[in-house]
Scaffold this active site. Structure first.
Site, short mmCIF file in Angstrom:
data_model
loop_
_atom_site.label_atom_id
_atom_site.label_comp_id
_atom_site.label_asym_id
_atom_site.label_seq_id
_atom_site.Cartn_x
_atom_site.Cartn_y
_atom_site.Cartn_z
N GLU A 43 -6.32 -0.21 -2.03
CA GLU A 43 -6.93 0.29 -0.88
C GLU A 43 -7.50 1.77 -1.15
OE1 GLU A 43 -2.44 0.99 -0.31
OE2 GLU A 43 -2.07 -0.59 0.88
N GLU B 189 -2.15 -8.21 0.69
CA GLU B 189 -0.68 -7.60 0.91
C GLU B 189 -0.84 -7.76 3.05
OE1 GLU B 189 0.09 -3.48 0.09
OE2 GLU B 189 -1.09 -3.58 -1.74
C1 BG6 Z 1 0.49 -0.68 -0.34
C2 BG6 Z 1 0.44 -0.78 -1.19
O1 BG6 Z 1 0.33 0.23 0.80
O2 BG6 Z 1 1.87 -0.74 0.87
C3 BG6 Z 1 1.50 -1.01 -2.03
O3 BG6 Z 1 -0.49 -0.88 -2.39
C4 BG6 Z 1 3.03 -0.38 -1.74
O4 BG6 Z 1 1.57 -0.64 -3.54
C5 BG6 Z 1 2.50 -1.49 -0.10
O5 BG6 Z 1 4.84 -0.98 -2.10
C6 BG6 Z 1 4.02 -1.82 0.77
O6 BG6 Z 1 4.52 0.13 1.00
P1 BG6 Z 1 5.87 0.82 -0.01
O7 BG6 Z 1 5.37 2.47 0.51
O8 BG6 Z 1 7.14 0.18 1.35
O9 BG6 Z 1 5.99 -0.10 -0.77
#
Ligand code: BG6
Length: 475
Positions: free
Chosen positions: A176, A368
Site C-alpha cells: 500500500e 488483499e
Molecule cells: C491493509 C493492510 O490496509 O488492510 C493490512 O495491508 C491490514 O496489513 C488490512 O491488516 C486489514 O486492515 P485491518 O486494520 O482490519 O487489519
C-alpha cells in the site's frame, strides 16, 4: 446489471491468502531480529506510538507463525492454496536496517518457510516491505524522508533476490505504497509526528520510496530474469456523493491521490495533475536525473492492490468522513458497513479492476480483500470447535462474483489472495477480535488463548471453490 451465470476463472488462476510478518510471525526478538516500527505501536498503525515495545502489543507474539509455520502451511495446503502471500520482516534480515551483512538466522527462517511451501506446491508471493521498517532507521534517519533509505532498501532487496530469487517468482516492493500520508510512522518509518510533518518531507519520502521500488525492480532483473515485480496500491474507488459536477470532480481528484502511484510505477514518470498538486502545496521535490531514468527504465510487470471498500467524495456538502480504512472518505448512503464501519461494496471491486485495466493495461493481482468480523467459536457436527461464518462466505462470494464479471469484461486478473487467511492481529486497531481468516486462532484481545487453530465453515467453502476454479460461486 448483468450477472455472469457461470463464473469463469482462467486456468492457473492463483487462489490463495495473504498475511504480513508483523501481524502474524510473533517472535519479535528471536533469531537475531531487531525491532521494527510495528513493535512499538500497540494501538495499531493509526495511533500514537510508544518509544519501546510494551507487553500489550499483540503483534509481539502475533499468532506465532514463526514456530508454527509448518502446521499453518499444511492447513493452507489442505484448502488447496495455489499461492501464499507473506512479507519478509526487514528487521529479521537486517536488524537495524543499515548493516553491511545480513542476519543469517533471519534468512534461514524464510528458507524453511519456502521449503514448506514447495513441499505443498504453493507458489510464494513475497512483500518486501509491509509496514515493517526497522525501528533504527526510523529513529536514526527519520525513515524514508532520508535519501539513504534507498540504498539500505536496495541492499535488503538485492539480498532477498540473491537468496530466494530462484524460488520466488512474484514480489511486491511496498505494501500500500499510497498509504504514507495516512500513517507516516508505520508506512514510512517517519519519526516526526504526523501533525508536525511538512508536505515537503512527506512527498520527498514518497519519492524516495518510488525510486527505491524502481531500484529494486532493476536489481531483481539483474539477479534473476524469471522474477516478476508488482507494485501494491491501497485501492478504493471514490463515487461522487451527488451528480453535481463539483462532486464528480472531487471524486476524480480523490482517486488520483492513489492513481499517481500506479502512474509512476507503470508509466515511469509523475503525471501532470500530480505535479500541479505538489506545486500548489509548495512542495519542491528533489528529483535527480538519475531518479528520472530509474523510474522510466524500471516499470513494473504487474499491479497488485488491496480492496476492502469504496467511498464517496463531495465538494458541495459538509459531511464528516466516516469510520473506514486508512483513506477515510465520506460514507455512501446506499451501502451497509461491517462491524468496524468499513462499507461493503462488491461491485466496487469490479469497477476497480476495470478502471485499473483500462488505465494501465497490466495484469492485475488482488492481494488483499476480506471481512474483518467478530467470530464466535461453537462445537461443529464433528465435535471440533468451529465458526459458522456464513457472513464471511457471503462477503467473499459476492466479491469474487464481481471478479468473475471483470474477467468476463476482458480484464486480466492473475490471482486473488484473501486477507488474513489465518486469523492475525489487525493492522489498524491491533486487535485479535477483528478476524478475517478461514482458520480460527485461539487468541484474544487481552493476550489470552492457547493459539490452537480451528477450521471455520469458510475453510471448506474456500477449499471447494479453489478445487472447482471458482465454479461453486453463487451469482
Ligand atoms: C491493509 C493492510 O490496509 O488492510 C493490512 O495491508 C491490514 O496489513 C488490512 O491488516 C486489514 O486492515 P485491518 O486494520 O482490519 O487489519
Amino acid at each position: 446489471m448483468s450477472i455472469v451465470l457461470h463464473p469463469s476463472f482462467p486456468p492457473g488462476f492463483l487462489w490463495g491468502g495473504a498475511t504480513a510478518a508483523n501481524q502474524f510471525e510473533g517472535a519479535y526478538l528471536e533469531g537475531g531480529k531487531g525491532l521494527s516500527v510495528q513493535d512499538v505501536t500497540p494501538q495499531g498503525v493509526l495511533q500514537p506510538r510508544t518509544p519501546a515495545p510494551t507487553p500489550d502489543n499483540l503483534k509481539l507474539q502475533g499468532i506465532d507463525f514463526y514456530h508454527r509455520y509448518a502446521e499453518d502451511i499444511a492447513l493452507l495446503a489442505e484448502m488447496g492454496f495455489k499461492v501464499f502471500r507473506f512479507s519478509i520482516a526487514w528487521s529479521r534480515v537486517f536488524p537495524r536496517g543499515d548493516e553491511a551483512e545480513p542476519n543469517e538466522e533471519g534468512l534461514a527462517f524464510y528458507d524453511r518457510v519456502l521449503d514448506e511451501l514447495e513441499k505443498h506446491g504453493i507458489e510464494p508471493l513475497v512483500t518486501i516491505s509491509h509496514y515493517e521498517t526497522p525501528l533504527h532507521l526510523a529513529q536514526t534517519y527519520n525513515g524514508w524522508t532520508n535519501r539513504r533509505l534507498i540504498d539500505f532498501y536496495e541492499h535488503y532487496a538485492r539480498t532477498l533476490f540473491e537468496r530466494y530469487g530462484k524460488r520466488v517468482r512474484y514480489w511486491l516492493t511496498f505494501n500500500e505504497i499510497n498509504s504514507l500520508a495516512f500513517h507516516p510512522f508505520t508506512s514510512g518509518g517517519i519519526n516526526t509526528p504526523k501533525e508536525e510533518l511538512s508536505n515537503q518531507d512527506l512527498y520527498q519520502a514518497m519519492h524516495h520510496e518510488l525510486v527505491a521500488s524502481a531500484v529494486a525492480t532493476k536489481a531483481a532483473r539483474e539477479v534473476s530474469p524469471s522474477i516478476r515485480i508488482g507494485c501494491m496500491i491501497l485501492a478504493a474507488p471514490f463515487y461522487p456523493l451527488t451528480s453535481d459536477p463539483r462532486d464528480v470532480w472531487a471524486a476524480k481528484q480523490a482517486e488520483r491521490e492513489s492513481y499517481a502511484f500506479g502512474d509512476v510505477h507503470v508509466r515511469g514518470a509523475y503525471p501532470g495533475y500530480f505535479l500541479r498538486r505538489l506545486r500548489e502545496a509548495g512542495v519542491n521535490l528533489k528529483i535527480t536525473d538519475q531518479d528520472r531514468r530509474l523510474l522510466a527504465d524500471n516499470t513494473v510487470d504487474f499491479i497488485s492492490f488491496s480492496y476492502y471498500m469504496s467511498m464517496c467524495a463531495t465538494a458541495t456538502q459538509e459531511v464528516k468522513p466516516g469510520p473506514g480504512n486508512l483513506l477515510g472518505g465520506v460514507p455512501n448512503p446506499t451501502l451497509e458497513a461491517s462491524q468496524w464501519g468499513w462499507q461493503v461494496d462488491p461491485i466496487g471491486l469490479r469497477i476497480t479492476l476495470n478502471d485499473y485495466w483500462d488505465r494501465w493495461g497490466k495484469p492485475l493481482f488482488i492481494v488483499e480483500n476480506g471481512l474483518g468480523a467478530r467470530d464466535v467459536l461453537v462445537t461443529g457436527p464433528d465435535g471440533q470447535p468451529t465458526v459458522e461464518d456464513d457472513y464471511r462466505i457471503a462477503y467473499l462470494n459476492d466479491h469474487l462474483v464481481q471478479v468473475a464479471e471483470a474477467i468476463a469484461d476482458g480484464v486480466e486478473v492473475m490471482g486473488y489472495t484473501s486477507w488474513g487467511c489465518i486469523d492475525l492481529v489487525s493492522a489498524s486497531t491491533a486487535q485479535m477480535s477483528k478476524r478475517y481468516g478461514f482458520i480460527y486462532v485461539d487468541r484474544h484481545d487481552d493476550g489470552s488463548g492457547t493459539l490452537a487453530r480451528y477450521r471455520k465453515k469458510s475453510f471448506s467453502w474456500y477449499r471447494e471453490l479453489i478445487a472447482s476454479n471458482g465454479a461453486t460461486l453463487r451469482p
